[in-house]
Design an enzyme around this catalytic site. Structure first.
Site, PDB file in Angstrom:
ATOM      1  N   HIS A  40      -6.987  -5.411   1.750  1.00  0.00           N
ATOM      2  CA  HIS A  40      -6.676  -4.078   2.250  1.00  0.00           C
ATOM      3  C   HIS A  40      -6.827  -4.026   3.770  1.00  0.00           C
ATOM      4  O   HIS A  40      -7.670  -4.698   4.343  1.00  0.00           O
ATOM      5  CB  HIS A  40      -7.639  -3.044   1.654  1.00  0.00           C
ATOM      6  CG  HIS A  40      -7.686  -3.076   0.161  1.00  0.00           C
ATOM      7  ND1 HIS A  40      -8.825  -2.765  -0.540  1.00  0.00           N
ATOM      8  CD2 HIS A  40      -6.748  -3.363  -0.771  1.00  0.00           C
ATOM      9  CE1 HIS A  40      -8.590  -2.865  -1.830  1.00  0.00           C
ATOM     10  NE2 HIS A  40      -7.331  -3.235  -2.004  1.00  0.00           N
ATOM     11  N   LYS A  66     -14.450  -2.935  10.586  1.00  0.00           N
ATOM     12  CA  LYS A  66     -15.507  -2.803   9.585  1.00  0.00           C
ATOM     13  C   LYS A  66     -16.698  -3.693   9.929  1.00  0.00           C
ATOM     14  O   LYS A  66     -16.522  -4.856  10.280  1.00  0.00           O
ATOM     15  CB  LYS A  66     -15.000  -3.213   8.201  1.00  0.00           C
ATOM     16  CG  LYS A  66     -13.876  -2.352   7.678  1.00  0.00           C
ATOM     17  CD  LYS A  66     -13.354  -2.880   6.356  1.00  0.00           C
ATOM     18  CE  LYS A  66     -12.211  -2.005   5.864  1.00  0.00           C
ATOM     19  NZ  LYS A  66     -11.648  -2.502   4.612  1.00  0.00           N
ATOM     20  N   TYR A 101     -20.795  -0.698   4.373  1.00  0.00           N
ATOM     21  CA  TYR A 101     -20.035  -1.013   5.570  1.00  0.00           C
ATOM     22  C   TYR A 101     -19.781   0.224   6.401  1.00  0.00           C
ATOM     23  O   TYR A 101     -19.574   1.307   5.896  1.00  0.00           O
ATOM     24  CB  TYR A 101     -18.756  -1.786   5.266  1.00  0.00           C
ATOM     25  CG  TYR A 101     -17.814  -1.201   4.261  1.00  0.00           C
ATOM     26  CD1 TYR A 101     -16.638  -0.573   4.664  1.00  0.00           C
ATOM     27  CD2 TYR A 101     -18.075  -1.294   2.903  1.00  0.00           C
ATOM     28  CE1 TYR A 101     -15.749  -0.060   3.744  1.00  0.00           C
ATOM     29  CE2 TYR A 101     -17.188  -0.778   1.973  1.00  0.00           C
ATOM     30  CZ  TYR A 101     -16.025  -0.158   2.399  1.00  0.00           C
ATOM     31  OH  TYR A 101     -15.157   0.361   1.487  1.00  0.00           O
ATOM     32  N   ASP A 130      -4.196  -3.329  -6.612  1.00  0.00           N
ATOM     33  CA  ASP A 130      -4.265  -4.699  -6.119  1.00  0.00           C
ATOM     34  C   ASP A 130      -3.345  -5.643  -6.894  1.00  0.00           C
ATOM     35  O   ASP A 130      -2.904  -6.660  -6.359  1.00  0.00           O
ATOM     36  CB  ASP A 130      -5.700  -5.207  -6.117  1.00  0.00           C
ATOM     37  CG  ASP A 130      -6.530  -4.548  -5.026  1.00  0.00           C
ATOM     38  OD1 ASP A 130      -5.941  -3.957  -4.096  1.00  0.00           O
ATOM     39  OD2 ASP A 130      -7.767  -4.621  -5.100  1.00  0.00           O
TER      40      ASP A 130
END
Length: 185
Positions: free
Chosen positions: A61, A70, A131, A167
């Site tokens: 992603h 991130k 994260y 996905d």
């Protein structure tokens, strides 16, 4: 805190200082001033926590509008965390870097905007990932690439991972290259 540059420009591994004994450990996961002094990103707009069961694979992603970096760490369990360079003008475009993050190893992984992110859970226990992100989530500005794209050739340790419907149907890297987003990074 020890910072290591990865072979792909922009990716960094941050080794945190764990203070532990027989009772457990303490670790300072983020300190804005210390990150700034070390030249690391230090302003984040959102914190995320995800839990994934054994056998789960998420990714690949990315978010391009607004571009999102991130700062990734695991607080329980183990994951193989992967960053794929999807910046069309980068000398490492299409290359990936993988690292094992665990609840015990004190590692954080900085992934700037312009990378697709994926991970799979290693072992028999769930993995909790924390994260920080540099921009807020925007569903209309995100995209993805197939986790098993042969051109990217990630050696995932899971042979039959559990995937989300999203996905299962991500675009190929070849299709991504035909019309990549503008990264403005």
């Amino acid at each position: 805190m020890k910072i290591t540059d990865c072979p792909i420009e922009g990716l960094k591994v941050i080794k945190l200082e764990l203070h532990g004994d027989a009772r457990g450990f303490f670790v300072e996961r983020f300190h804005m001033k210390r990150f700034a002094e070390a030249g690391l990103p230090h302003i984040f707009l959102q914190d995320n926590h995800s839990r994934s069961a054994p056998g789960i694979l998420r990714g690949l992603h990315y978010q391009h509008a607004p571009p999102q970096g991130k700062l990734i760490g695991v607080i329980r369990g183990r994951v193989l965390d992967v960053a794929v360079d999807v910046r069309p003008h980068s000398p490492t475009f299409g290359k990936h870097y993988a690292i094992e993050l665990t609840g015990e190893n004190g590692l954080l992984f900085w992934m700037p905007a312009g990378f697709a992110h994926g991970f799979c859970v290693l072992g028999d226990e769930p993995a909790d990932m924390l994260y920080k992100v540099s921009s807020v989530y925007n569903a209309s500005g995100e995209g993805g690439i197939r986790y098993d794209d042969p051109e990217i050739a990630i050696d995932w340790p899971l042979k039959n991972p559990t995937l989300s419907e999203r996905d299962k149907h991500q675009q190929s890297f070849s299709d991504y290259k035909k019309q990549p987003p503008e990264w403005n990074t």
